[in-house]
Design an enzyme around this catalytic site. Structure first.
Site, mmCIF file in Angstrom:
data_model
loop_
_atom_site.group_PDB
_atom_site.id
_atom_site.type_symbol
_atom_site.label_atom_id
_atom_site.label_comp_id
_atom_site.label_asym_id
_atom_site.label_seq_id
_atom_site.Cartn_x
_atom_site.Cartn_y
_atom_site.Cartn_z
ATOM 1 N N HIS A 99 -24.472 -20.856 51.522
ATOM 2 C CA HIS A 99 -25.395 -20.290 52.490
ATOM 3 C C HIS A 99 -26.832 -20.576 52.089
ATOM 4 O O HIS A 99 -27.139 -20.684 50.896
ATOM 5 C CB HIS A 99 -25.165 -18.783 52.617
ATOM 6 C CG HIS A 99 -23.721 -18.420 52.819
ATOM 7 N ND1 HIS A 99 -23.005 -18.849 53.913
ATOM 8 C CD2 HIS A 99 -22.862 -17.703 52.063
ATOM 9 C CE1 HIS A 99 -21.766 -18.396 53.824
ATOM 10 N NE2 HIS A 99 -21.647 -17.691 52.710
ATOM 11 N N HIS A 268 -18.610 -21.494 47.193
ATOM 12 C CA HIS A 268 -17.532 -20.569 46.908
ATOM 13 C C HIS A 268 -16.442 -20.679 47.970
ATOM 14 O O HIS A 268 -16.654 -21.233 49.058
ATOM 15 C CB HIS A 268 -18.043 -19.130 46.847
ATOM 16 C CG HIS A 268 -18.715 -18.675 48.103
ATOM 17 N ND1 HIS A 268 -20.038 -18.966 48.389
ATOM 18 C CD2 HIS A 268 -18.259 -17.957 49.174
ATOM 19 C CE1 HIS A 268 -20.364 -18.441 49.556
ATOM 20 N NE2 HIS A 268 -19.299 -17.834 50.061
ATOM 21 N N ARG A 287 -20.407 -25.810 55.295
ATOM 22 C CA ARG A 287 -19.069 -25.995 54.740
ATOM 23 C C ARG A 287 -19.008 -27.218 53.840
ATOM 24 O O ARG A 287 -19.692 -28.202 54.078
ATOM 25 C CB ARG A 287 -18.034 -26.079 55.863
ATOM 26 C CG ARG A 287 -17.894 -24.748 56.587
ATOM 27 C CD ARG A 287 -16.897 -24.793 57.742
ATOM 28 N NE ARG A 287 -16.731 -23.448 58.294
ATOM 29 C CZ ARG A 287 -17.543 -22.902 59.185
ATOM 30 N NH1 ARG A 287 -18.581 -23.600 59.638
ATOM 31 N NH2 ARG A 287 -17.329 -21.681 59.624
#
Length: 403
Positions: A99, A268, A287
């Site tokens: 993010h 993650h 992604r």
């Protein structure tokens, strides 16, 4: 004011068919239930149980928009609830993801708006102008995850073990692994360059993924968890470069009551387990594999933090008896667990909050009013309640703003 809220779990394919329902005492639907959202995010705002409390507003987003001063207090000027609370139940792995920071989110959101990319377009990276740091608290006995790039000496040791295992094959073929090891033995840019080679599916990556998958099926001494993860990912996403990328990352098994904090830039993936997730209210996801969805490699490389880190555990503090506070270094959110048999546990609020009861029966008294919660009940708490006091026996999770 305490306002009862509820929601319907999100039916993502990776979700458990039973975990959320069992946790909250709901009827099992038999369908995947991946995430229960408690908040005002436009993607799935919580339903108001009694609209007479909210001037007729039927969901939390509608009420906040109509009356930000009452609902948000010091956050009224922003007009948005800064956090989103979720119950997450992963029966299979989620995608590798990261993010953005606030600056990256603002720049990316503006740029894609200027390009005229629709908010719901599959190639859209930035759905809003906000960052999305998050924490995950394990509810199940174990919760498995990949989180952050592991120290390179650990990666090299793992690769040496894989090379030895490859040499023991009837038809030894260690060259792809030796090439990967060589690529991680150079300068400070070795890791970003190696990651770009893998995620870009460049020459040799398919062979490397196939070899690692084969070795994992046979087992590699000392790396049972890593090889089990490779086999799990290969079954779900055969041939995906994320299978090898997973070896570059910290592999962690949380025990119930442990938490991770995942800041901007941390790559993650949750692998399996039930947990409480709390995050800044954003939908910005870049992604990085293990998904059929859009992967923007250049943007992902800009967002990722390639600094190797230890497992990013988030330790709790105990502001009062029976209370554990998980407080990351961001102002958007804090997670508080009130647990056990208590007569007068207390939690201070600096803004709006959401409380969710996951066990027992608990009464909460604020500065203005009070409420009783049973298993599965959730309430939105306006900031005028300020300090909360808990009596009863059970477990309540409180999501609120940071100091």
């Amino acid at each position: 004011m305490f306002v009862g809220i509820t929601n319907t779990p999100r039916p993502y394919a990776w979700g458990s068919t039973t975990a959320i329902a069992k946790l909250l005492g709901r009827e099992i639907s038999g369908d995947p239930e991946a995430e229960l959202w408690l908040g005002a995010h436009a993607g799935s705002p919580s339903t108001i149980l009694d609209p007479t409390q909210t001037g007729g507003a039927t969901d939390l987003a509608e009420w906040i928009a109509a009356d930000p001063q009452t609902t948000l207090g010091r956050f009224a000027a922003s007009g948005r609830l800064p956090f989103l609370l979720k119950v997450l139940a992963a029966a299979s792995p989620l995608s590798l993801q990261a993010h953005p920071t606030l600056d990256q989110a603002q720049a990316g959101f503006d740029r894609e708006n200027e390009l005229g990319i629709a908010l719901d377009a599959p190639q859209r990276n930035y759905k809003d102008a906000f960052p999305k740091p998050e924490l995950i608290y394990a509810l199940s006995p174990t919760f498995d995850a990949l989180c952050g790039f592991r120290p390179l000496d650990e990666v090299r040791a793992l690769l040496h073990a894989l090379i030895e295992a490859s040499n023991a094959l009837e038809d030894p073929q260690p060259q792809p692994l030796e090439d990967l090891l060589d690529s991680l033995s150079g300068s400070d840019v070795a890791l970003p360059e190696t990651f770009e080679w893998l995620i870009g599916r460049r020459t040799g990556v398919a062979t490397l993924v196939s070899l690692v998958t084969t070795l994992a099926s046979r087992g590699v001494a000392g790396y049972d968890a890593e090889m089990a993860t490779v086999s799990q990912l290969a079954e779900e996403y055969p041939g995906d470069p994320g299978i090898v990328i997973a070896l570059l990352l910290n592999r962690v098994t949380l025990r119930a009551g442990e938490a991770l904090y995942l800041p901007a830039g941390n790559i993650h993936a949750y692998l399996s387990g039930l947990g409480v997730e709390l995050m800044a209210a954003s939908d910005n996801v870049l992604r990085g594999g293990l998904t059929p969805k859009h992967i923007d490699v250049p943007e992902l490389l800009d967002v990722l933090d390639f600094t190797p880190v230890p497992v990013p555990y988030l330790q709790s503090t105990s502001p009062s008896e029976g209370v554990a506070a998980f407080t990351p270094d961001v102002p958007d959110f804090e997670l508080v667990r009130v647990d056990g048999m208590f007569l007068d546990a207390s939690v201070a609020l600096t803004g709006p909050a959401i409380a969710l009861c996951t066990a027992g029966e608990v009464s909460i008294s604020g500065s203005v009013s009070s409420v009783s919660l049973e298993l599965g009940d959730a309430v939105f708490i306006t900031p005028d309640e300020a300090g909360l006091r808990f009596t009863g026996s059970g477990t309540v999770f409180v999501a609120t703003t940071g100091a």
